[in-house]
Design a protein around this motif. Structure first.
Motif, short mmCIF file in Angstrom:
data_model
loop_
_atom_site.label_atom_id
_atom_site.label_comp_id
_atom_site.label_asym_id
_atom_site.label_seq_id
_atom_site.Cartn_x
_atom_site.Cartn_y
_atom_site.Cartn_z
N CYS A 74 -6.30 -83.92 42.65
CA CYS A 74 -6.23 -82.54 43.16
C CYS A 74 -6.40 -81.54 42.01
CB CYS A 74 -4.92 -82.31 43.90
SG CYS A 74 -3.46 -82.74 42.94
N LEU A 75 -7.50 -81.68 41.26
CA LEU A 75 -7.74 -80.84 40.09
C LEU A 75 -8.52 -79.59 40.46
CD1 LEU A 75 -8.84 -83.64 37.60
CD2 LEU A 75 -6.56 -82.70 37.94
N ILE A 76 -8.11 -78.48 39.86
CA ILE A 76 -8.77 -77.19 40.11
C ILE A 76 -9.26 -76.63 38.78
CG2 ILE A 76 -8.42 -74.80 40.83
CD1 ILE A 76 -6.29 -75.83 42.78
N VAL A 77 -10.55 -76.29 38.75
CA VAL A 77 -11.12 -75.60 37.60
C VAL A 77 -11.69 -74.28 38.13
CG1 VAL A 77 -12.85 -75.62 35.77
CG2 VAL A 77 -11.72 -77.76 36.44
N THR B 231 7.18 -77.03 30.66
CA THR B 231 7.23 -75.63 30.23
C THR B 231 8.02 -74.83 31.26
OG1 THR B 231 5.28 -74.84 31.43
CG2 THR B 231 4.89 -75.92 29.29
N ASP B 232 8.23 -73.56 30.98
CA ASP B 232 8.92 -72.68 31.92
C ASP B 232 8.12 -72.46 33.19
OD1 ASP B 232 11.03 -72.41 30.16
OD2 ASP B 232 10.31 -70.52 29.32
N TRP B 233 6.80 -72.70 33.14
CA TRP B 233 5.92 -72.43 34.27
C TRP B 233 5.54 -73.66 35.06
CZ3 TRP B 233 5.22 -70.72 29.29
CH2 TRP B 233 5.58 -69.39 29.07
N GLY B 234 5.76 -74.83 34.47
CA GLY B 234 5.39 -76.07 35.14
C GLY B 234 5.19 -77.18 34.14
N THR B 235 4.52 -78.22 34.56
CA THR B 235 4.28 -79.38 33.72
C THR B 235 2.84 -79.37 33.21
OG1 THR B 235 5.84 -80.63 35.09
CG2 THR B 235 4.39 -81.90 33.64
N GLN B 236 2.69 -79.47 31.90
CA GLN B 236 1.35 -79.50 31.31
C GLN B 236 0.99 -80.94 30.96
OE1 GLN B 236 0.76 -76.79 28.03
NE2 GLN B 236 0.58 -75.06 29.41
N PHE B 237 -0.30 -81.24 31.15
CA PHE B 237 -0.84 -82.55 30.87
C PHE B 237 -1.98 -82.42 29.86
CE2 PHE B 237 0.47 -82.43 35.34
CZ PHE B 237 1.46 -83.39 35.34
N GLU B 238 -2.02 -83.32 28.90
CA GLU B 238 -3.11 -83.38 27.94
C GLU B 238 -3.87 -84.67 28.18
OE1 GLU B 238 -3.05 -84.21 23.28
OE2 GLU B 238 -2.28 -82.20 23.77
N VAL B 239 -5.19 -84.55 28.32
CA VAL B 239 -6.03 -85.70 28.59
C VAL B 239 -7.17 -85.73 27.58
CG1 VAL B 239 -7.54 -86.83 30.28
CG2 VAL B 239 -5.50 -85.59 31.06
N ASP C 35 1.75 -76.10 38.27
CA ASP C 35 2.73 -75.02 38.34
C ASP C 35 3.90 -75.44 39.22
OD1 ASP C 35 1.14 -73.30 36.77
OD2 ASP C 35 0.00 -72.68 38.53
N GLU C 36 5.07 -74.90 38.91
CA GLU C 36 6.26 -75.16 39.71
C GLU C 36 5.99 -74.82 41.17
OE1 GLU C 36 9.35 -76.41 39.10
OE2 GLU C 36 8.74 -76.87 37.05
N GLY C 37 6.38 -75.71 42.05
CA GLY C 37 6.25 -75.45 43.48
C GLY C 37 4.87 -75.70 44.07
N THR C 38 3.94 -76.24 43.28
CA THR C 38 2.61 -76.55 43.81
C THR C 38 2.32 -78.03 43.64
OG1 THR C 38 1.37 -76.24 41.75
CG2 THR C 38 1.77 -74.27 43.08
N GLU C 39 1.29 -78.48 44.31
CA GLU C 39 0.89 -79.87 44.14
C GLU C 39 -0.52 -79.97 43.54
OE1 GLU C 39 -0.31 -81.18 48.52
OE2 GLU C 39 1.75 -80.49 48.36
N PHE C 40 -1.05 -78.84 43.11
CA PHE C 40 -2.36 -78.81 42.48
C PHE C 40 -2.21 -78.77 40.97
CE2 PHE C 40 -2.93 -76.86 46.64
CZ PHE C 40 -3.93 -77.67 47.15
N VAL C 41 -3.18 -79.34 40.29
CA VAL C 41 -3.20 -79.33 38.83
C VAL C 41 -4.41 -78.52 38.40
CG1 VAL C 41 -3.30 -80.75 36.76
CG2 VAL C 41 -2.09 -81.60 38.78
#
Length: 111
Positions: A6-9, A63-71, A92-98
């Protein structure tokens, strides 16, 4: 842990940031080495998603805004040149999109 599908660019990240010269932390020059430019920006967007979807996550940061991923990933650009990049994504917190945050050359993988 692998990246979800579920990636968004956002288009603007490509057309107004990555492929436009920035005086600080420019990415457009590196991407141009592989043949990416504003005329084929949609190809870059698709290549980023294809390279990252289902890939192993190298680093997770809360982070304060959500979880960050490095790939870390690599792919051949439109001119056939291989590029190696680190992409940063955030759920982001409360979402299921990355969503895509940025990318940078992966200097550790360059030969």
């Amino acid at each position: 842990m692998k990246m979800p599908s579920c990636l968004i660019v956002q288009d603007e990240k490509i057309t107004k940031y990555l492929l436009v010269y920035q005086p600080k932390s420019d990415k457009s020059g590196y991407l141009a080495l592989a043949g990416y430019n504003l005329d084929n920006w949609e190809l870059l967007k698709n290549d980023i998603i294809k390279a990252v979807e289902g890939s192993e996550i190298a680093k997770v940061t809360l982070t304060d805004w959500g979880t960050q991923f490095e790939v870390r990933s690599e792919w051949s650009g439109p001119n056939g040149r291989l590029i190696k990049v680190i992409t940063i994504w955030q759920e982001d917190e409360g979402t299921e999109f990355v969503r895509f945050i940025t990318l940078k050359p992966d200097r550790l993988q360059e030969s």
